[in-house]
Design a protein around this motif. Structure first.
Motif, PDB file in Angstrom:
ATOM      1  N   LEU A 191      87.058 150.130  -4.690  1.00  8.33           N
ATOM      2  CA  LEU A 191      87.713 149.610  -5.888  1.00  8.33           C
ATOM      3  C   LEU A 191      88.499 148.330  -5.626  1.00  8.33           C
ATOM      4  N   GLU A 192      88.764 148.031  -4.341  1.00 11.12           N
ATOM      5  CA  GLU A 192      89.674 146.925  -4.017  1.00 11.12           C
ATOM      6  C   GLU A 192      89.229 145.603  -4.643  1.00 11.12           C
ATOM      7  N   HIS A 193      87.956 145.301  -4.550  1.00 13.60           N
ATOM      8  CA  HIS A 193      87.463 144.017  -5.065  1.00 13.60           C
ATOM      9  C   HIS A 193      86.509 144.202  -6.240  1.00 13.60           C
ATOM     10  N   ALA A 194      86.537 145.380  -6.853  1.00 11.23           N
ATOM     11  CA  ALA A 194      85.673 145.629  -8.005  1.00 11.23           C
ATOM     12  C   ALA A 194      86.143 144.822  -9.215  1.00 11.23           C
ATOM     13  N   GLU A 195      85.229 144.571 -10.132  1.00  8.53           N
ATOM     14  CA  GLU A 195      85.574 143.837 -11.342  1.00  8.53           C
ATOM     15  C   GLU A 195      86.582 144.637 -12.165  1.00  8.53           C
ATOM     16  N   GLU A 196      87.519 143.924 -12.781  1.00 12.60           N
ATOM     17  CA  GLU A 196      88.567 144.577 -13.556  1.00 12.60           C
ATOM     18  C   GLU A 196      87.982 145.419 -14.684  1.00 12.60           C
ATOM     19  N   ALA A 197      86.904 144.949 -15.296  1.00 17.48           N
ATOM     20  CA  ALA A 197      86.279 145.700 -16.387  1.00 17.48           C
ATOM     21  C   ALA A 197      85.779 147.060 -15.910  1.00 17.48           C
ATOM     22  N   ALA A 198      85.300 147.107 -14.652  1.00 15.94           N
ATOM     23  CA  ALA A 198      84.823 148.380 -14.098  1.00 15.94           C
ATOM     24  C   ALA A 198      85.998 149.302 -13.783  1.00 15.94           C
ATOM     25  N   VAL A 199      87.049 148.746 -13.185  1.00 18.97           N
ATOM     26  CA  VAL A 199      88.203 149.561 -12.805  1.00 18.97           C
ATOM     27  C   VAL A 199      88.871 150.179 -14.032  1.00 18.97           C
ATOM     28  N   ARG A 200      88.859 149.464 -15.146  1.00 18.15           N
ATOM     29  CA  ARG A 200      89.483 149.982 -16.366  1.00 18.15           C
ATOM     30  C   ARG A 200      88.771 151.221 -16.909  1.00 18.15           C
ATOM     31  N   LEU A 201      87.579 151.476 -16.419  1.00 18.14           N
ATOM     32  CA  LEU A 201      86.840 152.658 -16.861  1.00 18.14           C
ATOM     33  C   LEU A 201      87.178 153.902 -16.037  1.00 18.14           C
ATOM     34  N   CYS A 202      88.068 153.760 -15.053  1.00 13.11           N
ATOM     35  CA  CYS A 202      88.421 154.902 -14.194  1.00 13.11           C
ATOM     36  C   CYS A 202      88.914 156.076 -15.034  1.00 13.11           C
ATOM     37  N   GLY A 203      88.351 157.253 -14.764  1.00 15.64           N
ATOM     38  CA  GLY A 203      88.776 158.480 -15.430  1.00 15.64           C
ATOM     39  C   GLY A 203      89.365 159.458 -14.436  1.00 15.64           C
ATOM     40  N   GLN A 204      89.475 160.717 -14.857  1.00 11.95           N
ATOM     41  CA  GLN A 204      90.112 161.703 -14.014  1.00 11.95           C
ATOM     42  C   GLN A 204      89.334 161.981 -12.738  1.00 11.95           C
ATOM     43  N   GLY A 205      88.013 161.857 -12.793  1.00 17.67           N
ATOM     44  CA  GLY A 205      87.208 162.132 -11.604  1.00 17.67           C
ATOM     45  C   GLY A 205      87.562 161.205 -10.455  1.00 17.67           C
ATOM     46  N   ILE A 206      87.617 159.908 -10.707  1.00 13.95           N
ATOM     47  CA  ILE A 206      87.942 158.963  -9.643  1.00 13.95           C
ATOM     48  C   ILE A 206      89.405 159.101  -9.236  1.00 13.95           C
ATOM     49  N   ARG A 207      90.275 159.467 -10.177  1.00  9.18           N
ATOM     50  CA  ARG A 207      91.678 159.706  -9.803  1.00  9.18           C
ATOM     51  C   ARG A 207      91.793 160.890  -8.854  1.00  9.18           C
ATOM     52  N   ASP A 208      91.038 161.956  -9.128  1.00 12.63           N
ATOM     53  CA  ASP A 208      91.069 163.132  -8.254  1.00 12.63           C
ATOM     54  C   ASP A 208      90.588 162.777  -6.845  1.00 12.63           C
ATOM     55  N   VAL A 209      89.487 162.030  -6.776  1.00  8.33           N
ATOM     56  CA  VAL A 209      88.875 161.726  -5.483  1.00  8.33           C
ATOM     57  C   VAL A 209      89.749 160.799  -4.644  1.00  8.33           C
ATOM     58  N   THR A 210      90.445 159.867  -5.298  1.00 12.46           N
ATOM     59  CA  THR A 210      91.192 158.835  -4.559  1.00 12.46           C
ATOM     60  C   THR A 210      92.696 159.100  -4.465  1.00 12.46           C
ATOM     61  N   ARG A 211      93.187 160.196  -5.012  1.00 15.37           N
ATOM     62  CA  ARG A 211      94.634 160.430  -5.060  1.00 15.37           C
ATOM     63  C   ARG A 211      95.266 160.348  -3.675  1.00 15.37           C
ATOM     64  N   ILE A 212      94.699 161.033  -2.691  1.00 17.61           N
ATOM     65  CA  ILE A 212      95.336 161.091  -1.378  1.00 17.61           C
ATOM     66  C   ILE A 212      95.200 159.782  -0.610  1.00 17.61           C
ATOM     67  N   ALA A 213      94.380 158.858  -1.097  1.00 19.84           N
ATOM     68  CA  ALA A 213      94.249 157.562  -0.428  1.00 19.84           C
ATOM     69  C   ALA A 213      95.512 156.720  -0.572  1.00 19.84           C
ATOM     70  N   ALA A 214      96.465 157.173  -1.390  1.00 15.71           N
ATOM     71  CA  ALA A 214      97.712 156.428  -1.577  1.00 15.71           C
ATOM     72  C   ALA A 214      98.718 156.660  -0.454  1.00 15.71           C
ATOM     73  N   SER A 215      98.398 157.523   0.506  1.00 14.93           N
ATOM     74  CA  SER A 215      99.344 157.864   1.567  1.00 14.93           C
ATOM     75  C   SER A 215      99.580 156.698   2.523  1.00 14.93           C
TER      76      SER A 215
END
Length: 361
Positions: A191-215
């Motif tokens: 997601l780091e260099h993904a297009e903003e239009a794509a990132v704005r489509l993030c839903g709960q699935g991607i939030r669940d998968v990437t939550r612990i990456a914030a550590s």
């Protein structure tokens, strides 16, 4: 236990100190960064003044790479009657201590299976360990008194004691914690260099998968440096599965019906294996996983909405087993997913509709 010394006042150390202080134990706090110990003391976790003499239990809450050094210093100066650490890796630190010729009868390695994405004393809470497994790795040499002190700490924290061999623990946490963290980070990195239009489509699935990456990356470098081989072995297996999955996806692009059929079979295989693994994840309170019905409720992003839903569910006599919130992109609204027993779903749906809630089918 009447007195304790907590060395390391980050998330885990301060949370344990908060619990012990609340239980009437006199807790002394120490940290390589004195300001952290003062912060923990200001939160009510104890005092940053040094104890007058040996305490009942020394709790070392240092990163795995530093555990052996901290324990060696504490044991050689006779800081306590018993010693334990709470690092997420157990085999390596113990072998380091053995190599230094220390008497380890007064020591036990432990690991509370609990944490947060945030670190430091300000992230600590007195309920961090409640209901969570707390691994104990005693050996034949471990004094019964020290084991009892460790069990008393676990009991105060309202955690669930689990006795394991140290190396078996390290293989287990590589599977259920360390490897998943790296996979989460690999997905989040896309997601780091993904297009903003794509990132704005993030839903709960991607939030669940990437939550612990914030550590905190620095903390995870310490952890992974202490347990690299089991994690590397698991990632080798994941890499092999990824290669097969990529091959199957490429086959789905083929104009050859047989290749497309093989590709679909390969994708179905990995998805079904994922299903089989997911159902083994323990459910509520560590019990066998159960299948719940979802009642989805549309809400506005306003104060008190969740409290009203839970109150209305209580009035309907329905217990909410779990809850998830999916926030709408670009709108001050969201979808609350209430997990309930299947037989309770129609009762809850009808009750909430009567009270004016919008139920999503």
């Amino acid at each position: 236990m009447r007195t304790a010394l907590v060395i390391g006042t980050g998330l885990i150390g301060t949370s344990a100190a908060l619990v012990l202080s609340q239980r009437g134990v006199t807790v002394h706090l120490a940290d390589p960064e004195p300001e952290q110990a003062r912060t923990a003391a200001a939160l009510g976790a104890g005092t940053d003044e040094a104890p007058d003499g040996p305490v009942d239990l020394v709790i070392v809450a240092a990163p795995p790479a530093h555990v052996a050094d901290v324990l060696t210093d504490a044991m050689r100066r006779g800081a306590g009657r018993g010693y334990l650490d709470v690092a997420s890796v157990k085999g390596g630190p113990r072998r380091e201590l053995e190599a230094r010729g220390l008497d380890l009868s007064a020591y036990i390695g432990t690991h509370p299976m609990s944490g947060r994405e945030k670190s430091g004393p300000l992230a600590a809470t007195g309920d961090l360990f409640e209901g969570r497994p707390w691994v104990l790795t005693p050996t034949r040499d471990t004094d019964t008194e020290v084991l009892n002190l460790a069990l008393e700490l676990v009991s105060h924290c309202r955690a669930v004691p689990v006795v394991m061999d140290a190396d078996a623990h390290d293989r287990a946490v590589a599977l259920v914690s360390h490897m998943p963290h790296l996979v989460s980070s690999l997905v989040a990195a896309r997601l780091e260099h993904a297009e903003e239009a794509a990132v704005r489509l993030c839903g709960q699935g991607i939030r669940d998968v990437t939550r612990i990456a914030a550590s905190d990356p620095r903390m995870w470098i310490d952890i992974l440096s202490a347990n690299p081989a089991p994690v590397a072995d698991l990632l080798t297996d994941v890499a092999a599965d990824l290669e097969e999955t990529v091959r199957a996806l490429r086959a789905l692009q083929s104009s050859d019906d047989h290749k497309r059929h093989e590709g679909a079979g390969g994708i179905e295989d990995v998805l079904r294996r994922g299903n089989a693994g997911q159902v083994r994840v323990p459910g509520k309170h560590g019990s066998a996983p159960r299948v719940y019905e979802v009642v989805a409720v549309l809400i506005d992003d306003q104060p008190g909405q969740l409290a009203r839903i839970f109150a209305d569910a209580g009035m309907a006599g329905v217990n909410i087993e779990d809850v998830r919130i999916e926030h709408a992109t670009g709108q001050q609204a969201g979808l609350v997913q209430l997990m309930v027993e299947p037989k309770a779903a129609p009762v809850l749906s009808a009750a909430l509709r009567e009270r004016g809630w919008a139920i999503r089918q």
